[in-house]
Design an enzyme around this catalytic site. Structure first.
Site, PDB file in Angstrom:
ATOM      1  N   HIS A  14      18.281   6.846  97.577  1.00 14.70           N
ATOM      2  CA  HIS A  14      19.535   6.613  98.296  1.00 14.70           C
ATOM      3  C   HIS A  14      20.705   6.452  97.330  1.00 14.70           C
ATOM      4  O   HIS A  14      21.841   6.823  97.652  1.00 14.70           O
ATOM      5  CB  HIS A  14      19.424   5.358  99.163  1.00 14.70           C
ATOM      6  CG  HIS A  14      18.758   5.572 100.481  1.00 14.70           C
ATOM      7  ND1 HIS A  14      19.259   6.417 101.451  1.00 14.70           N
ATOM      8  CD2 HIS A  14      17.616   5.050 101.006  1.00 14.70           C
ATOM      9  CE1 HIS A  14      18.478   6.397 102.511  1.00 14.70           C
ATOM     10  NE2 HIS A  14      17.463   5.577 102.273  1.00 14.70           N
ATOM     11  N   SER A  64      12.262   5.131 108.122  1.00 15.15           N
ATOM     12  CA  SER A  64      10.989   4.538 107.715  1.00 15.15           C
ATOM     13  C   SER A  64      10.286   3.835 108.869  1.00 15.15           C
ATOM     14  O   SER A  64       9.046   3.768 108.894  1.00 15.15           O
ATOM     15  CB  SER A  64      11.215   3.549 106.561  1.00 15.15           C
ATOM     16  OG  SER A  64      11.564   4.238 105.384  1.00 15.15           O
TER      17      SER A  64
END
Length: 504
Positions: free
Chosen positions: A324, A97
């Site tokens: 995740h 990210s």
């Protein structure tokens, strides 16, 4: 409509949208509205959103809630420009990210783990600083810590994405106008290792500090805003929805004390067993934190009257965390919460006429999708019975629970029954017999085991528990959207925003 009630005939609604590729590429905006110069930009990121996440959120919304998502309606109504985007970083075809946000923010691909800092130490000016230097107001709102990688990539330079205490100080020094999310530990002197009182620093710089959802109704328009609503990230959206049921059931002490001795008693408070006591805790936290749409609306209202315009980043950060964890309920409901924020932004842009809305993700994650089978529709629709995230469910199980307690808890929260073998396997993690790792699995919960069990009942599969390098959806609405090409690199959006606002 109750999110857990099936609409009649839902099986008829499970096909993919019947739209031709050419229709999807067309835009229903007028040429004038597409080509005008944007005064404002709202840049919306559903962090870690694979294409399967977008599809399943819409499928759930249609089947269970009886409507398409706002994002999908933008496609159906031909109101937007649409493209695919390559999300690679300088160091890998699979980005993190920090590098992904830096591609948008700094306009240059950097290595995973850093924020707008090149391989030789070059410091690329983040785009929100560029806009502030040109007189616009700038802000970020997110469902994770406001100092996390995605908002930070638009705002600051750092060689380490995890330097969140320092990033909190950088924000104050630069003077961003609205910053809202989680992360109390990076501002609170009682939680910071250096004991600095960042809240006091922000107040000295003219900020109003917001701590609860109710504070959004009492914003001083003459002050900048720092809204920090939680330690760590904000709660998942589905856990907010499940809290009412927890509130309605009594504790053991309640049942023991509130008895009329002159009457016989039949007290039935729940289907299956009552919730574990640990799950009653934290309800105030769930109630006091705003939704992403709440924060988006408040931020827009605070910024919209600035004569030189504003730029605002909006991140659905926990979509990534749900992926995740291979947590389908968390994933869908946080994607739907992001979609509510999309509606808030697009509704404003439609009325305003001077706002470019960018809707995308920074990368895929875990690539979830529905699996073929005779019961695929009914299995997928059963997700409507999931009351909480898997994190919430698995945190409630402890090593001293017996198999029946675990089986009752899973039935209560997911409405399917574990086999004895599955319950034994699950309990093994809590008794130290097995372990499971993962980037966002700091509590070492058996996320993968449990999602594999769920797959038998919901027909949703996952390729991994980490980011993926696939091309992702990119959508634009409003002036400047005509600049979007059918296929772009993530770095292209930096210059596109500058061009759309006439600053390049």
């Amino acid at each position: 409509m109750d999110r857990r009630k099936f609409i009649k005939g839902s099986a008829l609604m499970t096909g993919l949208l019947s739209i031709s590729p050419m229709d999807l590429l067309a835009s229903g905006q007028t040429e004038e509205s597409k080509k005008g110069q944007a005064k404002n930009i709202i840049f919306m990121i559903s962090d870690g959103m694979s294409s399967g996440t977008l599809s399943m959120a819409n499928l759930y919304s249609r089947n269970i809630l009886g409507r398409n998502t706002c994002w999908m309606n933008l496609y159906l109504e031909n109101r937007v420009a649409r493209a695919l985007m390559d999300t690679a970083s300088a160091s890998s075809i699979v980005t993190d990210s920090a590098a992904a946000s830096s591609a948008f923010g700094g306009g240059v691909r950097v290595k995973n783990g850093v924020l707008n800092v090149g391989a030789n130490g070059e410091r690329h000016m983040p785009i929100w600083q560029k806009f502030k230097n040109k007189g616009k107001k700038a802000g970020c709102v997110t469902t994770v810590t406001i100092t996390h990688a995605t908002p930070a990539g638009f705002c600051i330079n750092s060689e380490k994405r995890n330097a969140e205490p320092e990033i909190a100080e950088m924000y104050a020094e630069i003077g961003f106008d609205v910053m809202m999310g989680g992360g109390d530990e990076f501002f609170n002197p009682e939680k910071r290792t250096d004991k600095k009182d960042l809240y006091a620093v922000y107040k000295q710089k003219g900020y109003q500090v917001l701590k609860t959802r109710a504070d959004l109704s009492n914003i001083d328009r003459n002050k900048k805003i720092l809204g920090v609503y939680n330690t760590g990230a904000l709660p998942f959206a589905v856990d907010r929805a499940g809290r009412e049921e927890l509130q309605s059931t009594p504790s053991l002490a309640d049942m023991t004390s509130a008895i009329d001795r002159n009457k016989k008693i039949l007290g039935v408070y729940n289907t299956g067993a009552l919730p574990f006591d640990v799950d009653r805790a934290g309800r105030e936290e769930l109630q006091s934190t705003p939704s992403l749409a709440d924060m988006t609306s408040a931020a827009i209202n605070h910024l919209k009257d600035h004569p030189d315009g504003f730029v605002l980043q909006v991140e659905g950060g926990k979509v990534d965390w749900a992926a995740h964890a291979n947590d389908i309920s968390a994933l869908i409901h946080d994607q739907l919460a992001f979609d509510e924020a999309v509606k808030t932004a697009v509704d404003f842009a439609e009325k305003d006429g001077n706002t470019l809305v960018v809707i995308t993700t920074d990368h895929g994650n875990a690539n979830p999708g529905t699996i073929y089978g005779a019961e695929a529709t009914a299995n997928f629709d059963s997700i409507a019975h999931y009351k909480f995230t898997n994190e919430y469910i698995l945190n409630s199980i402890h090593a001293n629970h017996n198999l029946q307690q675990i089986k009752d808890w899973i039935f209560e929260t997911n409405r399917f029954r574990l086999t004895d073998e599955e319950a034994k396997h699950l309990l093994g993690f809590y008794q130290g017999l097995e372990k499971e790792d993962g980037l966002y699995n700091y509590k070492k919960l058996p996320f993968k085991l449990y999602s594999d069990i769920q797959k038998k009942h919901n027909s949703v599969g996952w390729i991994s528990m980490d980011h993926s390098g696939d091309y992702v959806e990119l959508t634009m609405y409003g002036p400047g959207s005509n600049l979007l090409k059918p296929f772009v690199k993530n770095t292209d959006l930096h210059n596109l925003m500058l061009l759309a606002t006439g600053l390049a």
